[in-house]
Design an enzyme around this catalytic site. Structure first.
Site, short mmCIF file in Angstrom:
data_model
loop_
_atom_site.label_atom_id
_atom_site.label_comp_id
_atom_site.label_asym_id
_atom_site.label_seq_id
_atom_site.Cartn_x
_atom_site.Cartn_y
_atom_site.Cartn_z
N THR A 17 0.81 -1.23 0.00
CA THR A 17 0.00 0.00 0.00
C THR A 17 0.83 1.26 0.00
O THR A 17 0.30 2.35 -0.20
CB THR A 17 -0.92 0.02 1.23
OG1 THR A 17 -0.11 0.02 2.43
CG2 THR A 17 -1.84 -1.20 1.25
N CYS A 64 2.79 3.01 9.29
CA CYS A 64 1.91 3.05 10.45
C CYS A 64 2.72 2.94 11.74
O CYS A 64 3.88 2.56 11.72
CB CYS A 64 0.92 1.87 10.43
SG CYS A 64 -0.06 1.73 8.93
N CYS A 101 -1.45 0.31 15.09
CA CYS A 101 -2.47 0.70 14.11
C CYS A 101 -3.68 -0.24 14.21
O CYS A 101 -3.53 -1.47 14.25
CB CYS A 101 -1.90 0.65 12.70
SG CYS A 101 -3.06 1.22 11.43
N ARG A 140 3.71 6.93 2.74
CA ARG A 140 2.86 7.99 3.24
C ARG A 140 2.25 7.59 4.58
O ARG A 140 2.04 6.41 4.84
CB ARG A 140 1.74 8.28 2.23
CG ARG A 140 2.25 8.88 0.93
CD ARG A 140 1.13 9.04 -0.06
NE ARG A 140 1.56 9.76 -1.26
CZ ARG A 140 0.80 9.97 -2.32
NH1 ARG A 140 -0.45 9.53 -2.32
NH2 ARG A 140 1.27 10.63 -3.37
N CYS A 200 -0.25 6.78 7.51
CA CYS A 200 -1.57 6.17 7.62
C CYS A 200 -2.57 7.20 8.14
O CYS A 200 -2.29 7.94 9.08
CB CYS A 200 -1.51 4.97 8.58
SG CYS A 200 -3.11 4.21 8.93
N CYS A 232 -4.10 5.61 11.96
CA CYS A 232 -3.34 5.62 13.22
C CYS A 232 -2.49 6.87 13.39
O CYS A 232 -1.95 7.10 14.47
CB CYS A 232 -2.46 4.37 13.33
SG CYS A 232 -1.07 4.31 12.17
N ASP A 290 20.30 12.90 49.78
CA ASP A 290 19.05 13.60 50.03
C ASP A 290 18.37 13.05 51.28
O ASP A 290 18.26 11.83 51.45
CB ASP A 290 18.14 13.44 48.81
CG ASP A 290 16.82 14.18 48.97
OD1 ASP A 290 16.80 15.38 48.69
OD2 ASP A 290 15.83 13.54 49.39
#
Length: 488
Positions: free
Chosen positions: A30, A34, A38, A63, A65, A68, A438
């Protein structure tokens, strides 16, 4: 993590949100990338490839998603637990240095050549400083598009793009949507007044807000910080102007409202708020390590996910650490409020009681030492510190080498191990800083049956490394300090 294919595949198939930001999954069929969690059906393992950064995914032609939104993942915890070249470079890039000073400026701050910085980042992150800064600009642009009614031209330049065309091309390439299409997809309630932004800051669960916000609220300097209506609010000194941040803990995010005098400061303001709240930490890894000690395990199990409260301004915190030496929390607030009123930059806050930015080292260095209401030895410590911060002899920024900064601090008059370690923990961000001297830590250790002397406790704490700063938060929680609980 991203190099171990088997572990990455299992994380994606189980939709494990703990690994969001550690690596990104790119789907070969695709051309989408993601976060591991996702919600869509996971792709076949053979169609997955993994990258260590969103910028590397974008450079490879993938590119983001739309489901998500991997650009909104928490940052990798690697950059907050390391002090090597790559980690320091990533902290500087998040602070906007590449956009303001370019790659030569980034390299100069790190003390390396641009070529060395480029080579190291490419080897570990699969992208150089320009690509990493470009990915950050794209994320900033998306925030402004979705949360403000600003014209696109103003958004482009506020996000750091040099031209409208570059802005349009980058948004289309990264999100597969035009800027106008992104704006049309936003919720109807997303409109905000110009200059005021309502954001959600993600984090890795669990997160215990008690010590985090309790500490910030209990030590708040009047005029600079306050707790109001369930939110911690403070002023911010930023590269292009100033701002006010209001941060409210929610079950699955931190609600952040930013009012900025210049929108170009948005990515820097977000980065500094995330750093102050330690939101990029990996609490599961931290707690698992601390649970191996049977004396700490009950504290971790009782309230897991404690964070280390840090700062938005390292120089400010160092000054406040000196002003708070050997005095109570209330007295430290009073001492810090005096220079704020006298030398801080006034700001307008119509929503609350914030009045000033904390004074810069340059402003404090110009103060007549005789006008400082403090003992002579403390005055020497104070003037030496602000003098070196002002002239650049001492650097405590996100690019600091932790070991070098410690050594320089220890060389200053009036700086002992406690002051140096508290600055290392809260200003430098060293996750392994420890405070064996401390008083609260020693009391907690004795109460739990741990060694009570600093030397013996330090030896015992070797097993907690590299997370001793987080152990400090759990140990402090055994004491009845107001800093351990959210104000009511």
């Amino acid at each position: 993590m991203h190099l171990d294919r088997e572990h990455c595949v299992r994380a994606v198939q189980s939709k494990d949100a703990r690994f969001d930001g550690w690596f990104f999954t790119a789907v070969l069929t695709t051309r989408i990338y993601c976060r591991p969690s996702c919600p869509v059906v996971p792709p076949k393992p053979g169609n997955m490839t993994f990258y260590p950064s969103a910028a590397a995914c974008q450079q490879a032609g993938f590119r983001a998603c739309k489901r998500c939104r991997p650009d909104t993942s928490p940052g990798s915890p690697e950059w907050n637990q390391r002090a090597d070249l790559v980690a320091r470079a990533m902290r500087l890039i998040a602070d906007g240095v590449v956009d303001r000073e370019g790659v030569p400026g980034l390299a100069a701050r790190l003390g390396y050549s641009p070529r060395q910085v480029e080579r190291q980042l490419l080897a570990e992150l699969g992208a150089g400083p320009l690509a990493l800064a470009r990915a950050q600009r794209a994320q900033t642009a998306r925030l402004l598009i979705e949360t403000t009614p600003l014209p696109m031209a103003e958004i482009a330049f506020a996000a750091g793009f040099s031209s409208i065309r570059t802005f349009n091309d980058t948004v289309r390439e990264v999100f597969a949507l035009s800027p106008s299409e992104l704006r049309n997809r936003r919720p109807k309630s997303a409109n905000q007044a110009p200059g005021a932004l309502a954001l959600r800051l993600p984090f890795r669960a669990p997160l215990n807000p008690d010590n985090l916000f309790g500490h910030l609220a209990a030590t708040a300097v009047p005029g600079v910080e306050e707790w109001r209506d369930g939110a911690y609010r403070r002023t911010l000194r930023l590269p292009y102007g100033h701002g006010i941040a209001a941060l409210t803990p929610k079950p699955d995010h931190i609600a952040c409202r930013l009012t900025l005098s210049d929108l170009r400061d948005l990515p820097v303001a977000i980065s500094r708020c995330r750093r102050m709240l330690d939101l990029d930490a990996d609490p599961v890894a931290v707690d698992d390590q601390l649970r191996t000690d049977p004396f700490l395990a009950p504290l971790v199990d009782k309230a897991p996910g404690r964070r280390v409260p840090r700062t938005v301004d390292e120089a400010e915190f160092a000054v406040r650490a000196v002003l708070g030496q050997q005095v109570s929390t209330a007295a430290a607030r009073t001492h810090a409020a005096r220079p704020v009123t006298a030398h801080g930059t006034p700001v307008d806050d119509p929503e609350g009681g914030l009045t000033h930015l904390f004074p810069s080292p340059e402003a404090l260095a110009a103060v007549d030492p005789e006008a400082l209401a403090m003992p002579r030895t403390r005055r020497t410590t104070f003037t030496t510190l602000v003098g070196q911060l002002a002239d650049g002899t001492l650097h405590l920024g996100v690019e600091s080498d932790w070991a070098e900064a410690r050594a320089r601090l220890l060389a200053l008059p009036g700086f002992g191990p406690w002051t140096v370690d508290v600055i290392a923990m809260r200003a430098l961000g060293d996750p392994d800083a420890f405070l064996p001297t401390d008083l609260g830590i020693r009391r907690a250790a004795e109460e739990l049956g741990l060694p009570g002397t600093p030397a013996a406790l330090t030896a015992r704490a070797a097993a907690w490394r590299p997370w001793r700063a987080y152990a400090v938060q759990y140990l402090w929680a055994t004491d009845s300090h107001p800093i351990n609980f959210l104000p009511v």
